[in-house]
Structure formats: C-alpha cells, structure tokens
Design a protein around this motif. Structure first.
Motif, PDB file in Angstrom:
ATOM      1  N   GLY A  34       0.792  -1.223   0.000  1.00 47.20           N
ATOM      2  CA  GLY A  34       0.000   0.000   0.000  1.00 47.20           C
ATOM      3  C   GLY A  34       0.823   1.272   0.000  1.00 47.20           C
ATOM      4  O   GLY A  34       0.360   2.315   0.462  1.00 47.20           O
ATOM      5  N   TYR A  35       2.014   1.215  -0.520  1.00 49.31           N
ATOM      6  CA  TYR A  35       2.910   2.379  -0.558  1.00 49.31           C
ATOM      7  C   TYR A  35       2.314   3.523  -1.377  1.00 49.31           C
ATOM      8  O   TYR A  35       2.564   4.679  -1.093  1.00 49.31           O
ATOM      9  N   PHE A  36       1.515   3.190  -2.387  1.00 43.99           N
ATOM     10  CA  PHE A  36       0.890   4.191  -3.255  1.00 43.99           C
ATOM     11  C   PHE A  36      -0.596   4.293  -2.911  1.00 43.99           C
ATOM     12  O   PHE A  36      -1.418   3.593  -3.485  1.00 43.99           O
ATOM     13  N   PRO A  37      -1.004   5.181  -1.988  1.00 44.33           N
ATOM     14  CA  PRO A  37      -2.417   5.223  -1.564  1.00 44.33           C
ATOM     15  C   PRO A  37      -3.399   5.622  -2.664  1.00 44.33           C
ATOM     16  O   PRO A  37      -4.571   5.299  -2.579  1.00 44.33           O
ATOM     17  N   ASP A  38      -2.923   6.296  -3.697  1.00 46.59           N
ATOM     18  CA  ASP A  38      -3.814   6.704  -4.784  1.00 46.59           C
ATOM     19  C   ASP A  38      -3.814   5.720  -5.953  1.00 46.59           C
ATOM     20  O   ASP A  38      -4.487   5.951  -6.951  1.00 46.59           O
ATOM     21  N   CYS A  39      -3.084   4.640  -5.819  1.00 43.10           N
ATOM     22  CA  CYS A  39      -2.960   3.659  -6.901  1.00 43.10           C
ATOM     23  C   CYS A  39      -4.188   2.753  -6.961  1.00 43.10           C
ATOM     24  O   CYS A  39      -4.833   2.471  -5.941  1.00 43.10           O
ATOM     25  N   TYR A  40      -4.487   2.264  -8.145  1.00 44.30           N
ATOM     26  CA  TYR A  40      -5.592   1.343  -8.377  1.00 44.30           C
ATOM     27  C   TYR A  40      -5.531   0.131  -7.445  1.00 44.30           C
ATOM     28  O   TYR A  40      -6.558  -0.360  -6.978  1.00 44.30           O
ATOM     29  N   THR A  41      -4.337  -0.337  -7.155  1.00 44.26           N
ATOM     30  CA  THR A  41      -4.184  -1.559  -6.368  1.00 44.26           C
ATOM     31  C   THR A  41      -4.369  -1.362  -4.872  1.00 44.26           C
ATOM     32  O   THR A  41      -4.521  -2.335  -4.135  1.00 44.26           O
ATOM     33  N   TYR A  42      -4.364  -0.128  -4.397  1.00 42.39           N
ATOM     34  CA  TYR A  42      -4.364   0.131  -2.959  1.00 42.39           C
ATOM     35  C   TYR A  42      -5.520  -0.565  -2.235  1.00 42.39           C
ATOM     36  O   TYR A  42      -5.318  -1.216  -1.218  1.00 42.39           O
ATOM     37  N   LYS A  43      -6.718  -0.427  -2.751  1.00 40.46           N
ATOM     38  CA  LYS A  43      -7.894  -1.030  -2.107  1.00 40.46           C
ATOM     39  C   LYS A  43      -8.190  -2.430  -2.635  1.00 40.46           C
ATOM     40  O   LYS A  43      -9.213  -3.010  -2.303  1.00 40.46           O
ATOM     41  N   ARG A  44      -7.296  -2.962  -3.451  1.00 41.93           N
ATOM     42  CA  ARG A  44      -7.501  -4.275  -4.051  1.00 41.93           C
ATOM     43  C   ARG A  44      -6.396  -5.250  -3.638  1.00 41.93           C
ATOM     44  O   ARG A  44      -6.094  -6.190  -4.335  1.00 41.93           O
ATOM     45  N   ARG A  45      -5.792  -4.996  -2.498  1.00 44.17           N
ATOM     46  CA  ARG A  45      -4.738  -5.861  -1.981  1.00 44.17           C
ATOM     47  C   ARG A  45      -5.337  -7.054  -1.246  1.00 44.17           C
ATOM     48  O   ARG A  45      -6.445  -6.932  -0.736  1.00 44.17           O
ATOM     49  N   PRO A  46      -4.620  -8.146  -1.182  1.00 45.43           N
ATOM     50  CA  PRO A  46      -3.265  -8.357  -1.689  1.00 45.43           C
ATOM     51  C   PRO A  46      -3.261  -8.535  -3.202  1.00 45.43           C
ATOM     52  O   PRO A  46      -4.275  -8.877  -3.808  1.00 45.43           O
ATOM     53  N   VAL A  47      -2.112  -8.295  -3.785  1.00 49.48           N
ATOM     54  CA  VAL A  47      -1.918  -8.482  -5.217  1.00 49.48           C
ATOM     55  C   VAL A  47      -0.888  -9.586  -5.432  1.00 49.48           C
ATOM     56  O   VAL A  47      -0.089  -9.875  -4.549  1.00 49.48           O
ATOM     57  N   SER A  48      -0.939 -10.195  -6.608  1.00 48.77           N
ATOM     58  CA  SER A  48       0.072 -11.200  -6.936  1.00 48.77           C
ATOM     59  C   SER A  48       0.569 -10.966  -8.355  1.00 48.77           C
ATOM     60  O   SER A  48      -0.216 -10.631  -9.255  1.00 48.77           O
ATOM     61  N   LEU A  49       1.850 -11.128  -8.536  1.00 48.76           N
ATOM     62  CA  LEU A  49       2.465 -10.979  -9.847  1.00 48.76           C
ATOM     63  C   LEU A  49       2.111 -12.204 -10.683  1.00 48.76           C
ATOM     64  O   LEU A  49       2.398 -13.334 -10.291  1.00 48.76           O
ATOM     65  N   VAL A  50       1.447 -11.970 -11.831  1.00 44.83           N
ATOM     66  CA  VAL A  50       1.046 -13.092 -12.676  1.00 44.83           C
ATOM     67  C   VAL A  50       1.755 -13.096 -14.024  1.00 44.83           C
ATOM     68  O   VAL A  50       1.714 -14.096 -14.753  1.00 44.83           O
ATOM     69  N   PHE A  51       2.407 -11.987 -14.380  1.00 44.64           N
ATOM     70  CA  PHE A  51       3.112 -11.909 -15.658  1.00 44.64           C
ATOM     71  C   PHE A  51       4.112 -10.767 -15.610  1.00 44.64           C
ATOM     72  O   PHE A  51       3.835  -9.722 -15.009  1.00 44.64           O
ATOM     73  N   TYR A  52       5.251 -10.981 -16.251  1.00 50.90           N
ATOM     74  CA  TYR A  52       6.166  -9.871 -16.498  1.00 50.90           C
ATOM     75  C   TYR A  52       7.043 -10.209 -17.687  1.00 50.90           C
ATOM     76  O   TYR A  52       7.225 -11.378 -18.046  1.00 50.90           O
ATOM     77  N   CYS A  53       7.525  -9.188 -18.359  1.00 51.88           N
ATOM     78  CA  CYS A  53       8.495  -9.363 -19.434  1.00 51.88           C
ATOM     79  C   CYS A  53       9.515  -8.227 -19.331  1.00 51.88           C
ATOM     80  O   CYS A  53       9.201  -7.141 -18.861  1.00 51.88           O
ATOM     81  N   GLU A  54      10.725  -8.531 -19.754  1.00 48.66           N
ATOM     82  CA  GLU A  54      11.843  -7.602 -19.619  1.00 48.66           C
ATOM     83  C   GLU A  54      12.128  -6.916 -20.953  1.00 48.66           C
ATOM     84  O   GLU A  54      12.064  -7.552 -22.006  1.00 48.66           O
ATOM     85  N   PHE A  55      12.455  -5.637 -20.880  1.00 50.07           N
ATOM     86  CA  PHE A  55      12.817  -4.843 -22.051  1.00 50.07           C
ATOM     87  C   PHE A  55      14.143  -4.152 -21.787  1.00 50.07           C
ATOM     88  O   PHE A  55      14.442  -3.786 -20.649  1.00 50.07           O
ATOM     89  N   THR A  56      14.915  -3.958 -22.825  1.00 54.54           N
ATOM     90  CA  THR A  56      16.156  -3.187 -22.698  1.00 54.54           C
ATOM     91  C   THR A  56      15.948  -1.736 -23.088  1.00 54.54           C
ATOM     92  O   THR A  56      16.806  -0.897 -22.854  1.00 54.54           O
ATOM     93  N   ASN A  57      14.784  -1.426 -23.662  1.00 57.68           N
ATOM     94  CA  ASN A  57      14.454  -0.064 -24.077  1.00 57.68           C
ATOM     95  C   ASN A  57      13.195   0.370 -23.331  1.00 57.68           C
ATOM     96  O   ASN A  57      12.120  -0.198 -23.534  1.00 57.68           O
ATOM     97  N   ILE A  58      13.316   1.376 -22.474  1.00 61.30           N
ATOM     98  CA  ILE A  58      12.177   1.838 -21.657  1.00 61.30           C
ATOM     99  C   ILE A  58      11.017   2.328 -22.512  1.00 61.30           C
ATOM    100  O   ILE A  58       9.860   2.156 -22.148  1.00 61.30           O
ATOM    101  N   ASN A  59      11.322   2.913 -23.664  1.00 66.81           N
ATOM    102  CA  ASN A  59      10.249   3.398 -24.533  1.00 66.81           C
ATOM    103  C   ASN A  59       9.402   2.252 -25.063  1.00 66.81           C
ATOM    104  O   ASN A  59       8.174   2.372 -25.155  1.00 66.81           O
ATOM    105  N   LEU A  60      10.038   1.145 -25.415  1.00 64.88           N
ATOM    106  CA  LEU A  60       9.277  -0.031 -25.852  1.00 64.88           C
ATOM    107  C   LEU A  60       8.439  -0.590 -24.710  1.00 64.88           C
ATOM    108  O   LEU A  60       7.312  -1.047 -24.922  1.00 64.88           O
ATOM    109  N   ALA A  61       8.982  -0.562 -23.510  1.00 66.94           N
ATOM    110  CA  ALA A  61       8.227  -1.037 -22.344  1.00 66.94           C
ATOM    111  C   ALA A  61       6.971  -0.191 -22.136  1.00 66.94           C
ATOM    112  O   ALA A  61       5.888  -0.731 -21.889  1.00 66.94           O
TER     113      ALA A  61
END
Length: 96
Positions: A34-61
């Motif tokens: 809950g570090y981000f009180p205005d974030c979408y996830t704040y009132k929807r905790r707990p959350v779980s990581l279900v997917f991620y992918c890595e990029f070397t270019n932040i713009n593509l991410a």
C-alpha cells in the motif's frame, strides 16, 4: 541500458493491473504494502504478480504497457497463461 519490466498484477477482486518499472521486486512490494495510496491496487490488496516481461528499451516497455492496458480481461489472461496464438483472436471488435 538498465532493464525495464512490464508487469501484470492480479488483484484480490479478480481484476488486473498493468504497470512498468525498472525495479520489479521493489514495485511489487510497494503495491502489496500500500505504498501508493492513490494507486488502483491500494484497495484491491493483496496483489500477486502473474506476468512480467523484460525490455532493454524503456520506450518499448511504455508502449507495450499502454497496449496491454487496452486489452480485454480475456486477452490479458491468454497472455498470462502463455496462449500466444489466441491473442489475435481476442482482439476487441467494434461492429458499429
């Protein structure tokens, strides 16, 4: 270049949150505590990581994050489950 990550969290209400970060471990921890009180996830905790992918270019991410945010829940779940062949058939169709 520093790696960047696009990630999808599953929230306690069954919805998904898509974000981008350069420090995946720290960002997930912050969402879950809950570090981000205005974030979408704040009132929807707990959350779980279900997917991620890595990029070397932040713009593509950022581009990929914006694209995924527009996807339907079914299309996000196909990505999460690794059903990549189904993604094209799950595109939103507008029959106006």
């Amino acid at each position: 270049m520093k790696p960047s990550y696009v990630y999808i969290l599953k929230c306690s209400d069954g919805t998904y949150y898509t974000g981008v970060t350069s420090n995946l471990t720290q960002r997930i921890y912050r969402h879950d505590t809950g570090y981000f009180p205005d974030c979408y996830t704040y009132k929807r905790r707990p959350v779980s990581l279900v997917f991620y992918c890595e990029f070397t270019n932040i713009n593509l991410a950022f581009e990929k994050e914006k694209q995924i945010k527009k996807w339907s829940k079914a299309k996000k779940e196909a990505l999460i489950d690794g059903h990549y062949d189904a993604l094209i058939n799950l595109a939103k169709k507008n029959f106006k």
